[in-house]
Each structure stands twice: as C-alpha cells, then as structure tokens.
Design a protein around this motif. Sequence first.
Motif, PDB file in Angstrom:
ATOM      1  N   SER A 144      64.829  -8.643 -42.944  1.00  0.00           N
ATOM      2  CA  SER A 144      65.648  -9.653 -43.601  1.00  0.00           C
ATOM      3  C   SER A 144      64.862 -10.238 -44.770  1.00  0.00           C
ATOM      4  O   SER A 144      63.830 -10.883 -44.564  1.00  0.00           O
ATOM      5  N   SER A 181      68.020 -15.610 -41.112  1.00  0.00           N
ATOM      6  CA  SER A 181      67.417 -14.562 -40.282  1.00  0.00           C
ATOM      7  C   SER A 181      67.622 -14.825 -38.799  1.00  0.00           C
ATOM      8  O   SER A 181      67.886 -13.901 -38.017  1.00  0.00           O
ATOM      9  N   ASP A 225      61.143 -11.285 -41.165  1.00  0.00           N
ATOM     10  CA  ASP A 225      61.381 -12.014 -42.411  1.00  0.00           C
ATOM     11  C   ASP A 225      60.009 -12.245 -43.033  1.00  0.00           C
ATOM     12  O   ASP A 225      59.300 -13.164 -42.656  1.00  0.00           O
TER      13      ASP A 225
END
Length: 341
Positions: free
Chosen positions: A215, A292, A187
């Motif tokens: 993500s 996430s 992320d």
Amino acid sequence: MAYADLLARLRAGLDPVTVGAFPDGSVDDYYRLRDGATTVASREAFATAITAGRDSFQLAHVRTEAGGQAVNAARQAAALGDDVTLIGHLDHPAFDADFGFETASMGAPARVRVCLFDADDVMFVEESADLSAWTFADLRTVLAEPVADFLERDALCCTNWASTPGLGDAMHEIAARDPDGGVFCVDPGPLTTAGARNLLDALRPLGDAYEVVVSVNEDEASRLAAATDGGASEDPTAAGTLDAVRSAAGATGVVVHGTAAAVAATPAGRTAVPTLDVSRALTETGAGDRFSAALARSLADGWEWDLAVAAGNACASHYVTGAGTATPATLADHVATHRPT
C-alpha cells in the motif's frame, strides 16, 4: 458501485478480525510556519521566501500527539471494532493514555515536526536510535502472546520500512517460520530507489506464507516501479507498471492511494475506486495509514478488492475532513454524505 456496497456493509455491522501492527511510533508536533505576521501557507510560498533570501521563520505550535504509521493503523482497525495488538516504539509520556487495545513497546519513538501547509504538509524527522537498531528479536521479547499467534493474526500492518533498517532481515525471518498467515499489508513510507529495490527483495519470500499487499502513495509507487526490470514510468498507476511491481514483490496486490482515485493491481486485474470529494481540515498526515489499515482488515474479512479499496478511501477521507479516526457508524454517515452520485 463500491461505495453503495460499503455503506450496506457498514450498516449491517462488521465482523471483527484480528489485526497486528508494528514496528514504529512517533511523537508528532504540528506547527504553522510564519514569516513575521504572515502564515506561510504552501510549499511554493516557502520556496519563494527562501529564494528571496529569507532565512528566519517562526514555528507556531498547534498540537502534539502520539503517532507513527503502525500506531495510526492500529487506531483505525480498533475503531472499526477489530481485535488489535500494537507492537511499536512507544516509550514516551505521549503514549501513556489508554489506547483501548493491547500495546507493547520496544523502545523510544521518533520525533516528527509536521509543518502544516494548505495542500501538502512537510515532515522533519528526528530518527529514533531504538527504531534504527530494531530487530525482530525485539518484537519477540516484548510480545505477551506466542510469536506464532501474532504472526498468524488475520491481518498484519507492517509499516515504515524507510526508517527501520532491520525490517528486511525481519521479513526473511518471518518467512522462514512459515506461518499460516493472513494478509500482510506493507505501507513502507518514503522510499529511495535503492530502498525500493531492497523492499521488493525482502517481500518475495513472504508470498508463500501471506497474501502480501503493498500500500503506497504515488511517489512511493514511482520508486517501486523504478526498481523493477521495467524501470520508471510516467504513470505509476498504469496497469503494466503496477503488474510489474506486483510480480517483482511476489505480492497478491499493489494498491496506490492517489489524489483522484485508489488503484489496485490484483489477481483479477486492475481496479480503480475514486476518492471521496471532501474538504481538507488541519492535515492529511496519517490518512494513508488509516487507508492501509482499512484495506488490510477488509481483505482479511474476505471482501472483494473494490470494496476493500473503497473502505480505505473512506477512512482516509474521513480523517482528512478533521472528523478523526472513523468508526463504522461515523464512516457510514461519511460515505452516505460524500459518495459519488
């Protein structure tokens, strides 16, 4: 329907997985922005006041909390019952409370001032010199377990590429160790196009050791798309666009958590799961990190993509409502109340 299946899984009980989160941390101060006696409630109102010549505003403090992407992800995985280790930048009294899971610190956190607006907060970040200078050796030094054990946890949440220049070299070193890895969920946080290109380059070697999952939000997806051979796209969630990002990253999947739906490019094709219709409470900041974490731990538990994406949506929206970080019980109630009919 993914949410019906998710509700059944939650009520049956989740099987714990092992999760690691690294490398950031921040102390987050939340403020309301005031123009005299008036609360400035939106970016548009702020821009209008600035354009009109207003050059002085007041910050009304709301709260301070220990945060950061890795911290938020670790909290979510732990709340769902997983075995969590957080290796972050936690050297501040805000992190003195017992998290209820294993932690180790590699230095001082960033300081983030979050300006709360009704629809879309704005963050002002004072970077951490320790995080800017971070290397993978710092993680190895503070780990209480062998580095191979950490790298071979069922899921790793690797966060905040944007504020951590050393992550590129770290990813290459991790790949060179050739761990028997699980899910490696990245992320990245806010990206420049150059940063997106470097991230794609760093991710490719990891694909031989992990199921790499990217993500991102819609803006970050656009930056990644612009860094591929196909270039920028008007719709960052279009199947061809996400497939191009997935190919460029050598990733198993790319997931965009958007406002109306979360969309994933996976080995089986494109899947989209609508977000739950909820009312926002104080803030959305931190919701994407919880998405996430739920996505990563669910994939690590062997869930199908649509179910894992639904879990991410549900944890994010649970947080947005002001109900905090979801447990299996509170998440089941939340899904039962807000799932599409």
